[in-house]
Enzyme design. Structure first.
Site, short mmCIF file in Angstrom:
data_model
loop_
_atom_site.label_atom_id
_atom_site.label_comp_id
_atom_site.label_asym_id
_atom_site.label_seq_id
_atom_site.Cartn_x
_atom_site.Cartn_y
_atom_site.Cartn_z
CG ASN A 9 -1.75 1.20 1.39
OD1 ASN A 9 -1.81 2.03 0.47
ND2 ASN A 9 -2.40 1.35 2.53
CD1 TRP A 10 3.41 1.04 -3.01
CD2 TRP A 10 3.50 2.37 -4.83
NE1 TRP A 10 4.12 0.38 -3.98
CE2 TRP A 10 4.20 1.16 -5.11
CE3 TRP A 10 3.43 3.34 -5.82
CZ2 TRP A 10 4.81 0.92 -6.34
CZ3 TRP A 10 4.04 3.10 -7.04
CH2 TRP A 10 4.73 1.91 -7.30
CE LYS A 11 -0.20 3.20 4.76
NZ LYS A 11 -0.07 3.29 6.20
CG HIS A 98 -5.73 1.80 5.34
ND1 HIS A 98 -5.30 2.74 6.25
CD2 HIS A 98 -4.71 0.94 5.16
CE1 HIS A 98 -4.04 2.45 6.60
NE2 HIS A 98 -3.67 1.36 5.95
CD GLU A 100 -2.95 5.41 6.71
OE1 GLU A 100 -2.97 5.45 5.47
OE2 GLU A 100 -2.00 4.91 7.35
CD GLU A 170 -3.20 -2.45 7.38
OE1 GLU A 170 -2.13 -2.69 6.83
OE2 GLU A 170 -3.83 -1.39 7.21
N GLY A 176 2.77 2.42 10.81
CA GLY A 176 3.71 3.54 10.65
C GLY A 176 4.39 3.96 11.94
CB SER A 216 5.64 -1.61 12.02
OG SER A 216 5.21 -0.28 12.24
N GLY A 237 3.03 -1.08 4.27
CA GLY A 237 3.04 0.35 3.97
C GLY A 237 4.46 0.81 3.65
N GLY A 238 5.12 1.41 4.62
CA GLY A 238 6.45 2.02 4.42
C GLY A 238 7.43 1.12 3.68
P1 13P Z 1 3.24 0.46 7.69
O1 13P Z 1 3.77 -0.84 7.08
O2 13P Z 1 3.96 1.67 7.17
O3 13P Z 1 3.15 0.38 9.17
O4 13P Z 1 1.74 0.62 7.15
C1 13P Z 1 0.87 -0.46 7.22
C2 13P Z 1 -0.35 -0.12 6.45
O5 13P Z 1 -1.11 0.75 6.83
C3 13P Z 1 -0.61 -0.87 5.21
O6 13P Z 1 -1.89 -0.64 4.75
#
Ligand code: 13P
Length: 253
Positions: A9-11, A98, A100, A170, A176, A216, A237-238
């Site tokens: 997930n590149w966000k 998600h 967010e 999640e 993050g 993470s 994510g990251g």
């Molecule tokens: P991180 O891997 O950056 O913690 O993010 C997880 C995430 O929200 C994937 O959708």
């Protein structure tokens, strides 16, 4: 049996050139490293880069997902992107619910249910995110929060529809933050989700549904997370923004 899936997930990251370079780097590393059988990589870039990313997609181990979709079919909804549009671009997956989106854009379990319906109607596979916030974990409510999200977002589906869904657990406190859930913490929630699915749809359906862990997840902890019996991959994510790390995570089965 269920697939192993590692989804990135590149966000809201990368300009066009960076996105092109990232997907190129991922693909060239995949050519060098043979992915374990039954492992599927899914990349979920921002909408403007979907078309470029589908140029790299194949049906066997590299597919493309969107990060969001409208809960409406079509029409005067400025700024929205419909499931039909994604279908017409041969996008295979889409993240829904998600944390967010729940926290910043007011997405509720009801919106999640409507988005899942749109996606299934147009032949896309939803990756439905669930997970508790820190306060809920600290007060021991994680099982009931996740149960509510699963039931209200998904339990209106038929068994046949449910088989198309991927679930991502999640924990919001792990996203993050660098704080990963321990394999034990993740496994017990994944097992709980699978038992809810088994009670509603039967064990066969429950056994076929991939449940991913997100929060993470990185090369250094992916192996022990993916070794848990009910963890079928990750939503990253990251670490999905670095080709080396993302491919290393996918090699962790
Ligand atoms: P991180 O891997 O950056 O913690 O993010 C997880 C995430 O929200 C994937 O959708």
């Amino acid at each position: 049996m269920r697939k192993h899936i590692v989804a990135g997930n590149w966000k809201m990251n990368c300009n066009f050139n960076e996105a092109d370079e990232l997907v190129n780097d991922i693909m060239s590393r995949l050519e060098e490293d043979q992915l374990p059988r039954e492992t599927l990589m899914v990349v979920c870039p921002p909408f403007p880069y979907l078309e470029m990313t589908t140029d790299y997609a194949n049906d066997s181990y590299f597919m493309v997902g969107a990060q969001n979709v409208s809960d409406r079919e079509k029409g005067a909804y400025t700024g929205e992107v419909s499931a039909e549009m994604l279908e017409s671009m041969e996008i295979d997956y889409c993240i829904v619910g998600h944390s967010e989106r729940r926290a910043y854009y007011g997405e509720t379990d009801q919106t999640v249910a409507a988005k899942v319906d749109q996606l299934l109607k147009h032949g896309l596979k939803p990756i439905v995110c669930v997970g508790e916030v820190l306060e809920e974990r600290e007060s021991g409510k994680q099982f009931e929060v996740v149960q509510r999200q699963v039931e209200q977002g998904l339990f209106h589906l038929t068994a046949e529809q449910m088989r198309e869904v991927v679930i991502a657990y999640e924990p919001v406190w792990a996203i993050g933050t660098g704080k990963t859930a321990t394999p034990e913490q993740a496994q017990e929630i994944h097992a709980h989700i699978r038992s809810l699915l088994a009670a509603k749809y039967g064990q066969n359906v429950a056994d076929d549904i991939s449940i991913l862990y997100g929060g993470s997840c990185k090369p250094s902890n992916a192996k022990e997370l993916f070794a848990c019996p009910d963890i079928d991959g990750g939503l990253i994510g990251g670490a999905s923004l670095k080709a080396d790390d993302f491919v290393a995570i996918a090699m962790s089965f």
